[in-house]
Design a protein around this motif. Structure first.
Motif, PDB file in Angstrom:
ATOM      1  N   TRP A  11     104.434  51.872  -9.516  1.00  0.00           N
ATOM      2  CA  TRP A  11     104.213  50.057  -9.231  1.00  0.00           C
ATOM      3  C   TRP A  11     103.094  49.989  -8.443  1.00  0.00           C
ATOM      4  O   TRP A  11     102.339  50.776  -7.554  1.00  0.00           O
ATOM      5  CB  TRP A  11     105.327  49.787  -8.247  1.00  0.00           C
ATOM      6  N   SER A  12     102.279  49.064  -8.928  1.00  0.00           N
ATOM      7  CA  SER A  12     100.789  48.837  -8.495  1.00  0.00           C
ATOM      8  C   SER A  12     100.557  47.309  -7.979  1.00  0.00           C
ATOM      9  O   SER A  12     101.472  46.644  -8.933  1.00  0.00           O
ATOM     10  CB  SER A  12      99.961  49.352  -9.519  1.00  0.00           C
ATOM     11  N   ARG A  13      99.927  46.850  -7.279  1.00  0.00           N
ATOM     12  CA  ARG A  13      99.562  45.567  -7.079  1.00  0.00           C
ATOM     13  C   ARG A  13      98.766  44.884  -8.047  1.00  0.00           C
ATOM     14  O   ARG A  13      97.891  45.504  -8.606  1.00  0.00           O
ATOM     15  CB  ARG A  13      98.957  45.206  -5.596  1.00  0.00           C
ATOM     16  N   VAL A  14      99.313  43.507  -8.298  1.00  0.00           N
ATOM     17  CA  VAL A  14      98.481  42.929  -9.250  1.00  0.00           C
ATOM     18  C   VAL A  14      98.218  41.299  -9.130  1.00  0.00           C
ATOM     19  O   VAL A  14      99.288  40.925  -8.361  1.00  0.00           O
ATOM     20  CB  VAL A  14      99.204  42.841 -10.901  1.00  0.00           C
ATOM     21  N   GLU A  15      97.237  40.625  -9.715  1.00  0.00           N
ATOM     22  CA  GLU A  15      97.266  39.317  -9.557  1.00  0.00           C
ATOM     23  C   GLU A  15      97.404  38.801 -10.770  1.00  0.00           C
ATOM     24  O   GLU A  15      96.491  39.219 -11.887  1.00  0.00           O
ATOM     25  CB  GLU A  15      95.994  39.033  -8.759  1.00  0.00           C
ATOM     26  N   ILE A  16      98.268  37.507 -11.032  1.00  0.00           N
ATOM     27  CA  ILE A  16      98.329  36.957 -12.437  1.00  0.00           C
ATOM     28  C   ILE A  16      96.909  36.086 -12.558  1.00  0.00           C
ATOM     29  O   ILE A  16      96.669  35.409 -11.748  1.00  0.00           O
ATOM     30  CB  ILE A  16      99.409  35.993 -12.501  1.00  0.00           C
ATOM     31  N   THR A  17      96.247  36.249 -13.564  1.00  0.00           N
ATOM     32  CA  THR A  17      94.837  35.700 -13.851  1.00  0.00           C
ATOM     33  C   THR A  17      94.899  34.427 -14.931  1.00  0.00           C
ATOM     34  O   THR A  17      94.130  33.696 -15.038  1.00  0.00           O
ATOM     35  CB  THR A  17      93.903  36.740 -14.119  1.00  0.00           C
ATOM     36  N   ASN A  18      96.023  34.505 -15.802  1.00  0.00           N
ATOM     37  CA  ASN A  18      96.005  33.830 -16.856  1.00  0.00           C
ATOM     38  C   ASN A  18      97.489  33.795 -17.684  1.00  0.00           C
ATOM     39  O   ASN A  18      98.142  35.025 -17.337  1.00  0.00           O
ATOM     40  CB  ASN A  18      95.086  34.267 -18.125  1.00  0.00           C
ATOM     41  N   LEU A  19      97.985  32.588 -18.017  1.00  0.00           N
ATOM     42  CA  LEU A  19      99.135  32.472 -18.651  1.00  0.00           C
ATOM     43  C   LEU A  19      98.997  32.191 -20.226  1.00  0.00           C
ATOM     44  O   LEU A  19      98.241  31.052 -20.542  1.00  0.00           O
ATOM     45  CB  LEU A  19     100.019  31.707 -18.044  1.00  0.00           C
ATOM     46  N   HIS A  20      99.767  32.803 -21.192  1.00  0.00           N
ATOM     47  CA  HIS A  20      99.720  32.413 -22.663  1.00  0.00           C
ATOM     48  C   HIS A  20     101.087  31.986 -22.929  1.00  0.00           C
ATOM     49  O   HIS A  20     102.071  32.698 -22.985  1.00  0.00           O
ATOM     50  CB  HIS A  20      99.547  33.675 -23.460  1.00  0.00           C
ATOM     51  N   GLY A  21     101.510  30.653 -22.867  1.00  0.00           N
ATOM     52  CA  GLY A  21     102.895  30.175 -22.944  1.00  0.00           C
ATOM     53  C   GLY A  21     103.684  30.624 -21.632  1.00  0.00           C
ATOM     54  O   GLY A  21     103.131  30.787 -20.567  1.00  0.00           O
ATOM     55  N   SER A  22     105.081  30.925 -21.866  1.00  0.00           N
ATOM     56  CA  SER A  22     105.781  31.124 -20.823  1.00  0.00           C
ATOM     57  C   SER A  22     106.200  32.760 -20.627  1.00  0.00           C
ATOM     58  O   SER A  22     106.722  33.086 -19.678  1.00  0.00           O
ATOM     59  CB  SER A  22     107.241  30.431 -21.036  1.00  0.00           C
TER      60      SER A  22
END
Length: 996
Positions: free
Chosen positions: A709-720
């Motif tokens: 497990w590693s830290r992430v940041e959501i940068t973009n969404l393609h749909g749901s």
């Protein structure tokens, strides 16, 4: 005749994508890329494009550049006027500094191509949009793609290659609805041309429209009809659709193709569904998920029988019948009650649907036990609590599961209205009843959340991020409020016939209040009655004030019609830190008093939102920026100029030559320790509460990287279901599905948020860094040499970021060394001026002792140069034939001519201090050609003076001397007040304009 409003809307989108201006010839081509059509100036009655644009001053402003070419710019006249009024009317007892006037135009966003909004003439031509790809700063924008497609996990080393263009995503074939009708087979009855039962067909079409409340293409109707009823739709029925006005509405699109028609429910029914104050909620399909929030266009999906994600395939049946599903075994083992509960629990977390193939791993990770193998082979066993959809008819193994609604109607949300449950909440009802008793039963309607996905809002203040006070901007909101307050000003004027003040105001009473300036009349509610004063809360402006009783009047009945405009929202992702002082201070700096864009994630009494500042070249995610205020800077990776580091790990190499490194540090050690604990924690938990059910840009969570497990940041969404993430501690990007993410467990949340990202972005000294400057072979060679090697050593030659360790909206003391005009001046950070003095003294001692040696002087290289009696660090701008060299002083911002004999190599010792001259432009004034008079006024106020600079924006560049700040300048030398220089220049510019 072309749709004028649609043309204006599309022109605005093009112009907002090119704020620096676009040539008249290129405007036509960009408009066509956006819409597929030329600008229809002839159809609109104009012989040429210039003539049409001249009739649209509210949309476009045209000017000739120096070369004589006609340029088009977005016209902000009306918008700016309106926003200026909004800011001016926003009274605050805590006013400090300046009002912030920002761009409130939305970056046009990509939408799921087959989800139709209520106004097809404006939405079907919507581009796949020219929004800034990669998206909003600190978190990116909503999805750059569309639909819900499965991607194999794409691990990309490094960042994306800059912006994907100016509003880059062009409309492509897959982003437009499939308008070709696939003829149904002939062997199904009733056949073509045969008599049919109109009542039966009407009843069925009514059922279909009940499921497709947002409408669909008429050309799709035969396919949908056949899927649902296993019969062909009679050809005659299609011809009769326009006459069945009690069943449906047939509408032509703005396209020139007459065969492209849209089908909607009958108009009277649509109006009922759209009315948020309706007391009867529309019946919800039994196949739609419960508690489904109103979603963005990229996420919306009509209930169950949604338009297929791939435009080449027809929609699927909402229910799985034996004739349409894969053939199950003759006697499959029924699901146990416990298994049903667990599966339903997973589907609740993913209200936008879950791919069936993801179930086994998700089930195993969540409940630490295997999913029985027969479940995937017999999906019909889930049909009592689940709707199964097959978006790829030729592949029955690719199914999407949606949790079935437990009730047929009532609560929930609908894509055609703000709230499915249009009844008032108990708390709101009690409040209204109490007000009614005090106000002779006058009722004030409740404020409805705007239907658009990204409304503009004016942020008033926040003492808690779970209750940010704001106002919606636009028609029906701020504009309606302005009209009402203008009417109130006239009604409660200072003439003899104006009403007399209230003699005995009551606590809780709604009143009209004359503001301190004696100009504005505002609606307010009495909070507390004192001896000769009352404390009131301005219900449209969101703040309280103690005023004289003589300023309080009875509120007339006609001013009860508009809902209270001050409302609240909750900032997504900040719920656990809603009262953290650092978060609130950051929010105050970045958002209070500004007009921002709100992305509504969840509609409710207090909507859940993400706020964006769109006034800069890159959108700033306010939520993500506030989250960074939790970071402990002592845990950041240590970086000091001219220092060497051992045991450095190169975690990522990008295609432009930049690399990401991890340096040994206290923060990295603590991060690894916490992540190890999280691994153990997840192994011991058997629950679905850590599944990410509401992703949004800027959200911090966890994902697997190299099996950990590693830290992430959501940068973009393609749909749901598909999204882009950045592993913030290694600098690696990836595209994943939402079920692969996990929430950070509460016991570890604050500690993880306190650790800054551990990936340090670097570039190799003396090598170019830009897209295309590195060949794929060179990048691959570098990756093979250094990637994931843990015993590298690194020496920091210089840091070009040192001067810019300042957040948006932050203040720094500066000295203005050069001032040409408000569009160009040079700052020096006050805190480092003594270092520059020391450096120049050292340079004098060193270079005055060295002898002149032959030197091959090259343009755009850095040297030491003797100017008058001092040695300066300079950039060579040009070498003249007469032996003179044009140089730019990197610490003072001056241009000089010196003899080539006065140049020396700038040794490494003198390169350690970052260059002190920072090019800047004044914020708060419009860019223009400044007159000599204006330039003199500006120089007299700022040049050679210590001032305070408030950072508004940074224009990034590869070289530090090419970067440019946009700042407000404030003269704080006077004790009684601060002088904002942009106010002086704005007034001076207005005076000159009036004189002309």
């Amino acid at each position: 005749m072309a749709d004028v409003e649609l043309v204006k809307k599309m022109l605005r989108a093009v112009l907002q994508a090119n704020k620096g201006g676009v040539s008249l010839s290129r405007l036509q081509s960009e408009y066509k890329e956006l819409t597929g059509d030329q600008i229809p100036h002839k159809q609109m009655g104009h012989n040429n494009l210039d003539a049409l644009l001249e009739t649209m001053p509210s949309v476009v402003r045209m000017e000739r550049n120096r070369s004589g070419e006609m340029m088009c710019f977005p016209s902000l006249a009306n918008e700016t006027t309106h926003i200026a009024k909004v800011v001016a009317r926003q009274r605050s007892s805590k006013k400090t500094g300046r009002p912030h006037l920002v761009n409130t135009q939305m970056r046009v966003k990509p939408a799921a191509p087959l989800v139709l909004n209520a106004k097809p003439q404006t939405s079907l031509r919507q581009p796949n949009h020219r929004g800034r790809g990669g998206g909003r700063g600190g978190g990116g924008g909503r999805g750059a793609g569309h639909g819900d497609f499965r991607q194999t996990r794409d691990m990309k080393d490094g960042q994306s290659e800059g912006k994907t263009g100016v509003h880059p995503n062009k409309m492509s074939n897959q982003n437009t609805p499939n308008r070709k009708t696939n003829p149904p087979p002939e062997n199904l009855s009733p056949g073509k041309g045969k008599p049919y039962n109109p009542q039966q067909v009407q009843s069925r079409i009514k059922e279909v429209l009940g499921k497709y409340s947002n409408g669909f293409w008429v050309s799709k109707l035969p396919q949908i009809y056949r899927e649902l009823y296993k019969q062909d739709l009679p050809t005659e029925a299609i011809k009769d659709l326009e006459t069945w006005t009690h069943i449906c509405t047939v509408e032509k699109t703005c396209s020139s193709n007459p065969s492209e028609l849209l089908l909607y429910p009958a108009k009277d029914k649509a109006v009922t569904n759209l009315n948020p104050s309706s007391t009867t909620a529309p019946t919800q399909s039994s196949n739609s998920p419960t508690n489904k929030p109103l979603q963005s266009p990229a996420q919306q999906r009509p209930s169950s029988t949604h338009l297929t994600r791939s435009s080449s395939h027809p929609p699927q049946s909402p229910t799985l019948s034996s004739s349409s599903s894969p053939s199950p075994p003759s006697s499959p083992t029924p699901l146990s009650p416990d298994l049903k509960v667990k599966l339903e629990e997973l589907l609740i977390k993913y209200s936008n649907g879950l791919w069936a193939h993801a179930l086994p791993k998700l089930f195993q990770d969540t409940y630490k036990t295997k999913l029985p193998g027969h479940v995937l082979e017999n999906l019909h066993l889930l049909s009592d609590f689940c709707t199964i959809d097959y978006p790829m008819p030729d592949n029955p193994k690719r199914a999407i599961l949606y949790r079935r609604s437990s009730s047929g109607g009532g609560a929930g949300e609908d894509e055609n209205c703000n709230r499915r449950d249009s009844t008032t909440s108990e708390e709101e009802l009690k409040l209204r009843q109490e007000l009614g008793r005090r106000l002779s039963n006058h009722a004030v309607p409740s404020l409805q959340i705007p239907k658009e996905e990204y409304p503009s809002v004016l942020v008033v203040e926040a003492t808690n991020t779970n209750g940010v006070i704001l106002r919606y901007i636009g028609e029906g909101y701020s504009q309606a409020q302005e009209s009402m307050e203008d009417e109130m000003r006239e009604f409660y004027g200072l003439n003899q016939s104006s009403p007399t003040p209230l003699s005995a105001p009551l606590s809780g009473q709604l009143v009209a209040v004359r503001a301190e300036e004696e100009e504005e009349i505002l609606r307010a509610q009495v909070c507390e009655v004192l001896a000769d004063k009352v404390k009131v809360y301005y219900v449209d402006h969101g703040f309280s004030e103690v005023i004289s009783k003589a300023k309080v009047f009875d509120l007339q009945e006609k001013f009860f019609k508009l809902p209270f405009q001050a409302t609240k929202c909750k900032l997504a992702g900040l719920e656990p830190f809603c009262q953290d002082p650092g978060v609130l201070k950051k929010f105050e700096t970045m958002a209070s008093g500004r007009i921002l864009l709100a992305e509504i994630l969840e509609r409710g009494q207090i909507p859940l939102v993400v706020l964006y500042d769109t006034s800069q070249d890159d959108d700033v995610n306010i939520n993500a920026a506030c989250m960074k205020a939790l970071q402990d800077k002592t845990l950041a990776s240590p970086l000091q100029v001219n220092s060497a580091y051992m045991n450095v790990t190169v975690s990522s190499v990008c295609s432009d030559g930049t690399v990401y490194c991890q340096l040994p540090s206290r923060g990295l050690a603590k991060l690894n320790e916490i992540l190890e604990k999280i691994e153990t924690y997840f192994h011991s938990q058997v629950t679905s509460e850590f599944l990410v059910s509401r992703p949004f840009c800027g959200k911090r969570c966890l994902a697997r990287y190299k099996s950990k497990w590693s830290r992430v940041e959501i940068t973009n969404l393609h749909g749901s279901r598909v999204l882009d993430i950045l592993f913030i501690d290694v600098g690696v990007q990836a595209s994943v599905e939402v079920f692969e993410l996990r929430e950070i467990p509460p016991p570890f949340l604050r500690d993880l948020m306190a650790i800054p990202p551990q990936a340090v972005k670097c570039c190799l000294a003396d090598l170019a860094v830009s897209v295309g400057s590195w060949t794929p072979e060179a990048v691959q060679w570098l990756r093979e040499k250094v990637l994931n090697i843990t015993d590298c050593s690194m020496k920091v030659k210089y840091s070009i970021f040192t001067l810019f360790n300042l957040s948006h909206g932050g203040n720094m003391d500066v000295y203005v060394s050069v001032a040409c005009h408000p569009g160009h001046f040079v700052l020096q950070p006050w805190r480092d001026m003594y270092k520059l003095v020391v450096l120049m003294g050292e340079m004098i001692l060193y270079y005055n002792k060295t002898e002149e040696k032959p030197l091959n002087i090259e343009k755009n290289q850095i040297y030491a140069a003797k100017v008058e009696n001092s040695w300066h660090r300079v950039l060579v701008k040009g070498v003249l034939t007469n032996g003179l060299v044009s140089v730019y002083e990197l610490d003072y911002g001056k241009h000089e001519l010196v003899s080539c004999t006065q140049l020396r190599p700038l040794i490494k010792e003198f390169r350690q201090l970052p260059f002190q001259g920072i090019t800047a432009q004044l914020a708060g004034v419009k860019p223009r050609q400044w007159s000599e008079e204006a330039s003199i006024v500006f120089r007299n106020h700022v040049e050679k003076k210590p001032l305070v600079a408030q950072l508004e924006a940074i224009q990034e560049a590869t070289n530090p001397w090419d970067r440019k700040l946009t700042v407000f300048l404030v003269d704080t030398s006077q004790e009684e007040r601060d002088i904002w220089v942009h106010d002086i220049m704005a007034e001076f510019a207005d005076e000159l304009t009036n004189e002309l």
